[in-house]
Design an enzyme around this catalytic site. Structure first.
Site, mmCIF file in Angstrom:
data_model
loop_
_atom_site.group_PDB
_atom_site.id
_atom_site.type_symbol
_atom_site.label_atom_id
_atom_site.label_comp_id
_atom_site.label_asym_id
_atom_site.label_seq_id
_atom_site.Cartn_x
_atom_site.Cartn_y
_atom_site.Cartn_z
ATOM 1 N N TYR A 117 -16.160 -103.844 -27.404
ATOM 2 C CA TYR A 117 -16.106 -102.902 -28.377
ATOM 3 C C TYR A 117 -17.160 -101.759 -27.948
ATOM 4 O O TYR A 117 -18.506 -102.402 -27.888
ATOM 5 C CB TYR A 117 -16.398 -103.159 -30.030
ATOM 6 C CG TYR A 117 -16.481 -102.140 -30.843
ATOM 7 C CD1 TYR A 117 -15.947 -100.887 -30.702
ATOM 8 C CD2 TYR A 117 -16.885 -102.451 -32.255
ATOM 9 C CE1 TYR A 117 -16.065 -99.844 -31.706
ATOM 10 C CE2 TYR A 117 -16.995 -101.485 -33.273
ATOM 11 C CZ TYR A 117 -16.322 -100.314 -32.937
ATOM 12 O OH TYR A 117 -16.463 -99.448 -33.966
ATOM 13 N N LYS A 129 -11.862 -102.089 -27.078
ATOM 14 C CA LYS A 129 -11.665 -100.902 -28.069
ATOM 15 C C LYS A 129 -12.928 -99.705 -27.736
ATOM 16 O O LYS A 129 -14.052 -99.970 -27.594
ATOM 17 C CB LYS A 129 -12.330 -101.351 -29.454
ATOM 18 C CG LYS A 129 -12.235 -100.247 -30.643
ATOM 19 C CD LYS A 129 -12.684 -100.816 -31.780
ATOM 20 C CE LYS A 129 -12.776 -99.817 -32.927
ATOM 21 N NZ LYS A 129 -13.157 -100.202 -34.312
ATOM 22 N N ILE A 162 -7.384 -99.153 -33.327
ATOM 23 C CA ILE A 162 -7.889 -99.878 -34.195
ATOM 24 C C ILE A 162 -8.250 -98.874 -35.201
ATOM 25 O O ILE A 162 -9.451 -98.397 -35.025
ATOM 26 C CB ILE A 162 -9.060 -100.982 -33.598
ATOM 27 C CG1 ILE A 162 -8.495 -101.935 -32.983
ATOM 28 C CG2 ILE A 162 -9.879 -101.627 -34.806
ATOM 29 C CD1 ILE A 162 -9.531 -102.758 -32.046
ATOM 30 N N TYR A 181 -29.401 -101.237 -31.072
ATOM 31 C CA TYR A 181 -31.071 -101.071 -31.556
ATOM 32 C C TYR A 181 -32.039 -101.386 -30.085
ATOM 33 O O TYR A 181 -32.337 -100.573 -29.570
ATOM 34 C CB TYR A 181 -31.410 -101.759 -32.563
ATOM 35 C CG TYR A 181 -32.800 -101.633 -33.115
ATOM 36 C CD1 TYR A 181 -33.412 -100.332 -33.339
ATOM 37 C CD2 TYR A 181 -33.691 -102.825 -33.137
ATOM 38 C CE1 TYR A 181 -34.744 -100.063 -33.783
ATOM 39 C CE2 TYR A 181 -35.091 -102.300 -33.363
ATOM 40 C CZ TYR A 181 -35.432 -101.289 -33.815
ATOM 41 O OH TYR A 181 -36.863 -100.982 -33.986
ATOM 42 N N ARG A 230 -22.936 -95.453 -32.423
ATOM 43 C CA ARG A 230 -23.630 -96.381 -33.096
ATOM 44 C C ARG A 230 -24.611 -97.216 -32.358
ATOM 45 O O ARG A 230 -25.710 -97.861 -32.881
ATOM 46 C CB ARG A 230 -22.809 -97.237 -33.877
ATOM 47 C CG ARG A 230 -21.998 -96.393 -35.065
ATOM 48 C CD ARG A 230 -21.138 -97.401 -35.719
ATOM 49 N NE ARG A 230 -20.347 -96.664 -36.832
ATOM 50 C CZ ARG A 230 -20.531 -96.765 -37.967
ATOM 51 N NH1 ARG A 230 -21.795 -97.249 -38.497
ATOM 52 N NH2 ARG A 230 -20.078 -96.036 -38.904
ATOM 53 N N THR A 283 -17.138 -102.703 -38.235
ATOM 54 C CA THR A 283 -18.092 -101.681 -39.077
ATOM 55 C C THR A 283 -17.327 -101.197 -40.379
ATOM 56 O O THR A 283 -18.246 -100.980 -41.372
ATOM 57 C CB THR A 283 -18.066 -100.495 -37.995
ATOM 58 O OG1 THR A 283 -18.614 -101.004 -36.764
ATOM 59 C CG2 THR A 283 -18.745 -99.499 -38.468
ATOM 60 N N THR A 284 -16.041 -100.852 -40.555
ATOM 61 C CA THR A 284 -15.650 -100.466 -41.444
ATOM 62 C C THR A 284 -15.673 -101.420 -42.705
ATOM 63 O O THR A 284 -15.525 -101.118 -43.845
ATOM 64 C CB THR A 284 -13.999 -100.252 -41.257
ATOM 65 O OG1 THR A 284 -13.896 -99.171 -40.089
ATOM 66 C CG2 THR A 284 -13.378 -99.567 -42.203
#
Length: 294
Positions: A135, A164, A206, A109, A140, A46-47
């Site tokens: 994750y 994570k 992380i 989504y 999100r 994402t980052t």
């Protein structure tokens, strides 16, 4: 017991210049992170604005990271998708490139059920041979991994070795820890909760802010193992900057700091847009003050 890593990993940013990936700045940033004791590179997450990167850009970034890591620290590739077939393809491609492990997000989504999560993660795990970190970031994705789901995955898929946890829910962490054995690793995905996460037995972080302060985050982890008062002092010193990064969605604020350090222009790909100059100044001044206190 061997873990992929313990301590601070960086969810690495992707620098851009005139709309293109700035590979030189990316490499220089990785060299800086490695010299300053980062314990793993997490690439194309994402980052790293992975949703805007092409297949070729992702592969090139991974190849550079593998070269800089040089076997000294693990390279972990973000390969998740809400399309299971795509996630499998990305995961297999990353494995062929030589990454050490994968980071695989829950579907977003279109989401799914817990039964669907089992099928999704099982299909990916059976398509590769390298370790996988799941994750979980419901802010999100709109869903989370239930303890019962993690229990089955950890038991039946030996290459699913960690999670994570970016739920921000420490009680949920307790529930997850209860259903797996000690070989399973838990990494926080929330910089602001790193210290309490460690206190509950978490194995690392992380991190977003470790892009700019890698040494400090590793020092906090190490202090947390033996010197809790020192770890708390580090956490308290870093917290104002951590809190300030909440001014906008990740990675908009952290790229102010990576640019400030000289690792590329302050540039993002749409739909992300830069902070206003005044907000940028607040972050850089606070960052410089935090480093001065080091």
């Amino acid at each position: 017991m061997t873990r992929l890593f313990t301590g601070a990993a960086a969810a690495v940013t992707t620098p851009f210049i005139q709309g293109n990936v700035d590979y030189d700045s990316f490499k220089n940033h990785l060299i800086y992170l490695k010299k300053n004791r980062i314990q793993a590179f997490v690439i194309n997450g994402t980052t790293g604005e992975s949703s805007t990167l092409t297949k070729k850009e992702k592969a090139t970034l991974l190849s550079i990271a593998i070269d800089v890591a040089d076997g000294d620290i693990p390279v972990i590739a973000g390969t998740g998708s809400n399309n299971t077939a795509d996630a499998i393809a990305h995961s297999q491609e990353a494995e062929k490139l030589g990454v050490d492990a994968l980071l695989v997000i829950t579907p977003y989504y279109n989401k799914t059920s817990q039964k669907g999560l089992l099928a999704h993660f099982t299909a990916i795990a059976e398509a590769v041979t390298i370790p996988i970190i799941l994750y979980d970031v419901p802010a999100r994705t709109g869903m989370t991994i239930a303890p019962e789901t993690l229990e089955v995955l950890a038991l039946k898929q030996p290459n699913i070795v960690g999670l994570k946890d970016a739920t921000g829910d420490l009680a949920h962490l307790n529930r997850l820890q209860y259903v797996v054995d000690d070989s399973f690793s838990f990494y926080s995905g929330n910089d602001d909760l790193a210290l309490p996460f460690y206190a509950l037995g978490g194995h690392g972080l992380i991190s977003v802010l470790a892009n700019a302060l890698p040494k400090e985050y590793q020092e906090m982890y190490e202090a947390a193992q033996k010197y809790p008062k020192k770890a708390a002092e580090i956490s308290h010193r870093l917290f104002p900057l951590v809190d300030a990064l909440g001014v906008d969605v990740n990675p908009i604020p952290i790229k102010v700091l990576t640019s400030h350090l000289g690792f590329g222009d302050y540039s993002l790909r749409l739909p992300l847009v830069p902070l206003e100059s005044a907000a940028q100044d607040v972050l850089t001044e606070l960052f410089d003050h935090t480093r001065k206190d080091d």
